[in-house]
Scaffold this motif. Structure first.
Motif, PDB file in Angstrom:
ATOM      1  N   GLU A  94      51.152  33.558  33.374  1.00  0.00           N
ATOM      2  CA  GLU A  94      50.180  32.382  32.954  1.00  0.00           C
ATOM      3  C   GLU A  94      49.332  32.652  31.667  1.00  0.00           C
ATOM      4  N   LEU A  95      48.591  33.862  31.696  1.00  0.00           N
ATOM      5  CA  LEU A  95      48.167  34.422  30.521  1.00  0.00           C
ATOM      6  C   LEU A  95      48.964  34.407  29.348  1.00  0.00           C
ATOM      7  N   ALA A  96      50.279  34.914  29.377  1.00  0.00           N
ATOM      8  CA  ALA A  96      51.111  34.584  28.296  1.00  0.00           C
ATOM      9  C   ALA A  96      51.522  33.316  27.846  1.00  0.00           C
ATOM     10  N   GLU A  97      51.737  32.299  28.666  1.00  0.00           N
ATOM     11  CA  GLU A  97      51.795  31.001  28.227  1.00  0.00           C
ATOM     12  C   GLU A  97      50.606  30.560  27.535  1.00  0.00           C
ATOM     13  N   THR A  98      49.209  30.856  28.124  1.00  0.00           N
ATOM     14  CA  THR A  98      48.273  30.188  27.563  1.00  0.00           C
ATOM     15  C   THR A  98      47.825  30.975  26.062  1.00  0.00           C
ATOM     16  N   GLU A 117      32.717  35.295  34.380  1.00  0.00           N
ATOM     17  CA  GLU A 117      32.252  35.874  35.492  1.00  0.00           C
ATOM     18  C   GLU A 117      33.494  36.521  36.226  1.00  0.00           C
ATOM     19  N   SER A 118      34.694  36.456  35.461  1.00  0.00           N
ATOM     20  CA  SER A 118      35.920  37.053  35.943  1.00  0.00           C
ATOM     21  C   SER A 118      36.627  37.880  34.896  1.00  0.00           C
ATOM     22  N   GLY A 119      37.667  37.376  34.270  1.00  0.00           N
ATOM     23  CA  GLY A 119      38.339  38.035  33.165  1.00  0.00           C
ATOM     24  C   GLY A 119      37.860  37.953  32.036  1.00  0.00           C
ATOM     25  N   GLY A 120      38.225  38.907  31.005  1.00  0.00           N
ATOM     26  CA  GLY A 120      37.810  38.723  29.624  1.00  0.00           C
ATOM     27  C   GLY A 120      37.348  40.095  29.228  1.00  0.00           C
ATOM     28  N   SER A 121      37.743  40.424  27.927  1.00  0.00           N
ATOM     29  CA  SER A 121      37.664  41.753  27.484  1.00  0.00           C
ATOM     30  C   SER A 121      37.627  41.746  25.962  1.00  0.00           C
ATOM     31  N   HIS A 145      42.856  38.603  33.510  1.00  0.00           N
ATOM     32  CA  HIS A 145      42.680  37.585  34.474  1.00  0.00           C
ATOM     33  C   HIS A 145      42.107  38.221  35.818  1.00  0.00           C
ATOM     34  N   TRP A 146      41.329  37.861  36.560  1.00  0.00           N
ATOM     35  CA  TRP A 146      40.941  38.351  38.114  1.00  0.00           C
ATOM     36  C   TRP A 146      41.550  37.489  38.773  1.00  0.00           C
ATOM     37  N   ASP A 147      42.758  38.029  39.811  1.00  0.00           N
ATOM     38  CA  ASP A 147      43.501  37.390  40.540  1.00  0.00           C
ATOM     39  C   ASP A 147      43.007  37.616  41.955  1.00  0.00           C
ATOM     40  N   LYS A 148      41.755  37.143  42.288  1.00  0.00           N
ATOM     41  CA  LYS A 148      41.205  36.852  43.495  1.00  0.00           C
ATOM     42  C   LYS A 148      41.770  35.861  44.257  1.00  0.00           C
ATOM     43  N   ARG A 200      38.127  28.873  33.419  1.00  0.00           N
ATOM     44  CA  ARG A 200      38.170  28.257  32.049  1.00  0.00           C
ATOM     45  C   ARG A 200      37.924  29.104  31.035  1.00  0.00           C
ATOM     46  N   ASP A 201      36.881  30.170  31.256  1.00  0.00           N
ATOM     47  CA  ASP A 201      36.623  31.192  30.339  1.00  0.00           C
ATOM     48  C   ASP A 201      37.904  32.155  30.051  1.00  0.00           C
ATOM     49  N   GLU A 202      38.700  32.488  31.034  1.00  0.00           N
ATOM     50  CA  GLU A 202      39.899  33.232  30.784  1.00  0.00           C
ATOM     51  C   GLU A 202      40.990  32.503  29.892  1.00  0.00           C
TER      52      GLU A 202
END
Length: 202
Positions: free
Chosen positions: A24-28, A153-157, A163-166, A173-175
């Motif tokens: 999903e990150l790759a697609e985004t 408040e989750s992923g991002g660096s 992504h934090w997959d909890k 939205r931020d990710e």
């Protein structure tokens, strides 16, 4: 997402994903690349080592695909603070491309996902940069001018999208905004560096 008949520069979005969140990150990121215009995104994965198919329906990447790419986005889930074994194994087959300098002076970024809040995300991103530096790629992180780095408040660096997959949660939205911004930045750099290599005005 994109045709294999490439008539414009393209960025290779190379990743390994078992649960689907790295995909999903790759697609985004690919969405961000495509939003720039004048450059395509080609998503590829790598074969597993244990017989289980990776998530999604993506073609396998060949090391020979590296030469034609104008840039690279590489992603992996975290495995004890480093990239997944199938992706590392794939890079260990790229000595001919390293000798040829196929990736020298092309831009690259890295991305990852974990099931715990930190879970080795930044260590994984840094570990993925190492083979890219050996290949002569120019690493592009996520600058703090992206507002979501201050609010997530989750992923991002700053080292790349995460992504934090909890509890199998979707990308926040931020990710998503950070991943798209990373794709846009990579696309702009790829076009500028390709123009420079070809002797054309930027």
């Amino acid at each position: 997402m994109s045709s294999d008949v490439v008539t414009e520069p393209h960025i290779l979005v190379l990743f390994y994903s078992r649960g689907g969140k790295t995909a999903e990150l790759a697609e985004t990121i690919a969405d961000g690349i495509l939003s720039v215009g004048g450059i395509d995104a080609r998503l590829r994965t790598v074969p597993p080592l244990d017989g289980d198919a990776p998530a999604g329906d993506y073609l396998y990447c060949e090391p020979t695909d590296l030469a034609s790419a104008a840039g690279l986005a590489m992603g992996s889930p975290t495995r004890f603070g480093t990239m997944a074994a199938p992706l590392k194994h794939w890079w260990e087959q790229t000595t001919p491309q390293w000798l040829n300098g196929d990736l020298v002076d092309k831009p690259a970024c890295v991305f990852t996902s974990t099931s715990t809040l930190h879970g080795g995300q930044e260590a994984t991103l840094l570990s993925m940069m190492l083979p890219l530096l050996h290949h002569g790629l120019v690493i592009a992180g996520t600058p703090y001018t992206e507002a979501e780095l201050h609010t997530t408040e989750s992923g991002g660096s700053p080292y790349g999208p995460t992504h934090w997959d909890k509890d199998r949660r979707p990308l926040s939205r931020d990710e998503m905004r950070l991943a798209r911004a990373q794709g846009k930045r990579l696309a702009r750099l790829a076009l500028a560096l390709a123009n420079d290599r070809n002797g054309a005005p930027a």
